[in-house]
Design an enzyme around this catalytic site. Sequence first.
Site, PDB file in Angstrom:
ATOM      1  N   GLY A 141       0.819  -1.172  -0.031  1.00 50.75           N
ATOM      2  CA  GLY A 141       0.145  -0.046  -0.218  1.00 50.75           C
ATOM      3  C   GLY A 141       1.081   1.206  -0.090  1.00 50.75           C
ATOM      4  N   SER A 188      -1.989   0.480  14.753  1.00 51.16           N
ATOM      5  CA  SER A 188      -2.526   1.693  15.058  1.00 51.16           C
ATOM      6  C   SER A 188      -2.771   2.162  16.538  1.00 51.16           C
ATOM      7  CB  SER A 188      -4.074   1.880  14.499  1.00 51.16           C
ATOM      8  OG  SER A 188      -4.769   3.099  14.841  1.00 51.16           O
ATOM      9  N   ASN A 245       1.633  -2.473   5.506  1.00 47.06           N
ATOM     10  CA  ASN A 245       0.794  -1.286   5.822  1.00 47.06           C
ATOM     11  C   ASN A 245      -0.379  -0.864   5.139  1.00 47.06           C
ATOM     12  OD1 ASN A 245       1.074   1.960   6.024  1.00 47.06           O
ATOM     13  ND2 ASN A 245       0.952   1.507   3.711  1.00 47.06           N
ATOM     14  N   ILE A 286      -2.586  10.520  11.779  1.00 44.94           N
ATOM     15  CA  ILE A 286      -1.629  10.909  10.854  1.00 44.94           C
ATOM     16  C   ILE A 286      -2.358  11.512   9.499  1.00 44.94           C
ATOM     17  CG2 ILE A 286       0.407  10.446   9.371  1.00 44.94           C
ATOM     18  CD1 ILE A 286       0.910   9.935  12.310  1.00 44.94           C
ATOM     19  N   TYR A 332     -12.833  -1.385  11.952  1.00 41.66           N
ATOM     20  CA  TYR A 332     -11.600  -1.244  11.704  1.00 41.66           C
ATOM     21  C   TYR A 332     -10.687  -1.394  12.882  1.00 41.66           C
ATOM     22  CZ  TYR A 332      -7.486   2.309  10.882  1.00 41.66           C
ATOM     23  OH  TYR A 332      -6.276   2.545  10.961  1.00 41.66           O
ATOM     24  N   LYS A 357      -6.967  -3.716  13.617  1.00 38.77           N
ATOM     25  CA  LYS A 357      -5.702  -3.024  14.145  1.00 38.77           C
ATOM     26  C   LYS A 357      -5.239  -3.877  15.389  1.00 38.77           C
ATOM     27  CE  LYS A 357      -5.192  -1.274  10.631  1.00 38.77           C
ATOM     28  NZ  LYS A 357      -4.098  -1.097   9.815  1.00 38.77           N
TER      29      LYS A 357
HETATM   30  P1  NAD Z   1      -3.701   6.157   2.673  1.00 40.86           P
HETATM   31  O1  NAD Z   1      -5.195   5.650   2.389  1.00 40.86           O
HETATM   32  O2  NAD Z   1      -2.904   7.198   2.408  1.00 40.86           O
HETATM   33  O3  NAD Z   1      -3.119   4.832   2.411  1.00 40.86           O
HETATM   34  C1  NAD Z   1      -3.306   3.416   2.266  1.00 40.86           C
HETATM   35  C2  NAD Z   1      -2.560   2.877   1.267  1.00 40.86           C
HETATM   36  O4  NAD Z   1      -3.109   1.455   1.277  1.00 40.86           O
HETATM   37  C3  NAD Z   1      -3.142   3.336  -0.062  1.00 40.86           C
HETATM   38  O5  NAD Z   1      -2.025   3.409  -0.869  1.00 40.86           O
HETATM   39  C4  NAD Z   1      -4.053   2.402  -0.766  1.00 40.86           C
HETATM   40  O6  NAD Z   1      -3.840   2.388  -2.090  1.00 40.86           O
HETATM   41  C5  NAD Z   1      -3.357   1.080   0.019  1.00 40.86           C
HETATM   42  N1  NAD Z   1      -4.327  -0.064  -0.064  1.00 40.86           N
HETATM   43  C6  NAD Z   1      -5.862   0.257   0.352  1.00 40.86           C
HETATM   44  N2  NAD Z   1      -6.556  -1.070  -0.014  1.00 40.86           N
HETATM   45  C7  NAD Z   1      -5.443  -1.706  -0.511  1.00 40.86           C
HETATM   46  C8  NAD Z   1      -5.716  -3.231  -1.097  1.00 40.86           C
HETATM   47  N3  NAD Z   1      -6.592  -3.744  -1.018  1.00 40.86           N
HETATM   48  N4  NAD Z   1      -4.501  -3.729  -1.595  1.00 40.86           N
HETATM   49  C9  NAD Z   1      -3.342  -2.935  -1.561  1.00 40.86           C
HETATM   50  N5  NAD Z   1      -3.186  -1.622  -1.177  1.00 40.86           N
HETATM   51  C10 NAD Z   1      -4.353  -1.296  -0.631  1.00 40.86           C
HETATM   52  O7  NAD Z   1      -3.775   5.914   4.453  1.00 40.86           O
HETATM   53  P2  NAD Z   1      -2.553   5.728   5.469  1.00 40.86           P
HETATM   54  O8  NAD Z   1      -3.006   6.578   6.669  1.00 40.86           O
HETATM   55  O9  NAD Z   1      -1.285   5.873   4.755  1.00 40.86           O
HETATM   56  O10 NAD Z   1      -2.669   4.272   5.789  1.00 40.86           O
HETATM   57  C11 NAD Z   1      -1.961   3.284   5.909  1.00 40.86           C
HETATM   58  C12 NAD Z   1      -1.947   2.414   7.230  1.00 40.86           C
HETATM   59  O11 NAD Z   1      -1.695   3.225   8.242  1.00 40.86           O
HETATM   60  C13 NAD Z   1      -3.126   1.674   7.264  1.00 40.86           C
HETATM   61  O12 NAD Z   1      -2.961   0.480   7.485  1.00 40.86           O
HETATM   62  C14 NAD Z   1      -3.809   2.571   8.231  1.00 40.86           C
HETATM   63  O13 NAD Z   1      -4.695   1.603   9.095  1.00 40.86           O
HETATM   64  C15 NAD Z   1      -2.610   2.809   9.111  1.00 40.86           C
HETATM   65  N6  NAD Z   1      -2.701   4.031  10.048  1.00 40.86           N
HETATM   66  C16 NAD Z   1      -3.316   5.337   9.607  1.00 40.86           C
HETATM   67  C17 NAD Z   1      -3.389   6.185  10.479  1.00 40.86           C
HETATM   68  C18 NAD Z   1      -3.561   7.609  10.281  1.00 40.86           C
HETATM   69  O14 NAD Z   1      -4.169   8.545  11.004  1.00 40.86           O
HETATM   70  N7  NAD Z   1      -3.592   7.933   8.744  1.00 40.86           N
HETATM   71  C19 NAD Z   1      -3.286   5.972  11.763  1.00 40.86           C
HETATM   72  C20 NAD Z   1      -2.977   4.685  12.414  1.00 40.86           C
HETATM   73  C21 NAD Z   1      -2.912   3.673  11.231  1.00 40.86           C
HETATM   74  C1  RM4 Z   2      -6.190   5.340  13.082  1.00 42.99           C
HETATM   75  C2  RM4 Z   2      -6.580   6.396  14.058  1.00 42.99           C
HETATM   76  C3  RM4 Z   2      -6.674   7.605  13.333  1.00 42.99           C
HETATM   77  C4  RM4 Z   2      -7.838   7.706  12.244  1.00 42.99           C
HETATM   78  C5  RM4 Z   2      -7.322   6.540  11.267  1.00 42.99           C
HETATM   79  C6  RM4 Z   2      -7.979   6.178   9.933  1.00 42.99           C
HETATM   80  O1  RM4 Z   2      -5.967   4.077  13.363  1.00 42.99           O
HETATM   81  O2  RM4 Z   2      -7.946   5.965  14.469  1.00 42.99           O
HETATM   82  O3  RM4 Z   2      -7.446   8.744  14.051  1.00 42.99           O
HETATM   83  O4  RM4 Z   2      -7.841   8.945  11.491  1.00 42.99           O
HETATM   84  O5  RM4 Z   2      -7.055   5.389  11.883  1.00 42.99           O
END
Ligand code: NAD
Ligand code: RM4
Length: 253
Positions: A12, A143, A90, A189, A156, A160
């Site tokens: 991802g 997360s 990721n 983030i 969700y 996690k």
């Molecule tokens: P994002 O939407 O920018 O990135 C997610 C990525 O995963 C994208 O590149 C998307 O194309 C890819 N993706 C989605 N479904 C997919 C699939 N079926 N196969 C392959 N790739 C796929 O969001 P992000 O915040 O960068 O998320 C990345 C990771 O971080 C996630 O696992 C999310 O749960 C975790 N996370 C994010 C946050 C936050 O606040 N942004 C917080 C905690 C955890």
């Molecule tokens: C994270 C956390 C963040 C939310 C993302 C989608 O795990 O809960 O607050 O914005 O997921």
Amino acid sequence: MLLEGKKLLVTGASAGIGRAIAIGAAHHGAHVAINYHADDDGAASAVEEIERAGRRAVAIKGDVADPDSAPAFVEGAAEALGGVDVFVSNAGICPFHAFLDMPRETLERTLQVNLHGAWYMVQAAAQRMVAQDRGGSIIAVSSISALVGGEFQTHYTPTKAGVLSLMQSAAIALGKHKIRCNALLPGTILTDINKDDLSDPAKRSYMEGRVPLGRLGQPEDMVGPAVFLASDLAAYVTGASLLVDGGAFVNLQ
Ligand code: NAD
Ligand code: RM4
């Protein structure tokens, strides 16, 4: 240059945290393979940035929810780069939705991508690392939501928590092969995953107010922690989880 010559794979990684980790790792000397789902332009520009850092890069398209995409990614990347040293699981989705009327498909897809997808990918990476017999580092992006709940995240947050648990059990299963398994726990983030949710000014300022460091995170904030866990600096770190949340989790009052 904490990752000089290491071969690092990220799922991802056409956008957001995965992309930042892929490019950040390249600046630390890693050759990088990215998995991506649909965004061809995003993947191509990530590859360009990794190459601009002077490292080898390859992008392989695939849906992590499809079990066949895992061996295809790991083997394709290993062939292109000459092995696998670090694997970052990721890819993830969070289609915010109320609990009581959540469509079954929303629940199922979230479980398939976030939990099953991570499991298939981590297993394929581990199989390759065991065959290579030179250890490795596996990092799963879990997360803060593994530890706390969210009203619109009932589908969700269990995924996690599951990913965190996967890293704990895999750390035990793979320790004998010198493969370390750790979880990263980002706070909030700013990425596409929460763009809509945080477009509500009240929600955004509530979330900002929870963070002792006074701001929401940027994808680049995840690079240092990921590089540390990937690197030999973390040689005795396995089964651990690292919160990267500006202090949000501990901020009760
Ligand atoms: P994002 O939407 O920018 O990135 C997610 C990525 O995963 C994208 O590149 C998307 O194309 C890819 N993706 C989605 N479904 C997919 C699939 N079926 N196969 C392959 N790739 C796929 O969001 P992000 O915040 O960068 O998320 C990345 C990771 O971080 C996630 O696992 C999310 O749960 C975790 N996370 C994010 C946050 C936050 O606040 N942004 C917080 C905690 C955890
Ligand atoms: C994270 C956390 C963040 C939310 C993302 C989608 O795990 O809960 O607050 O914005 O997921």
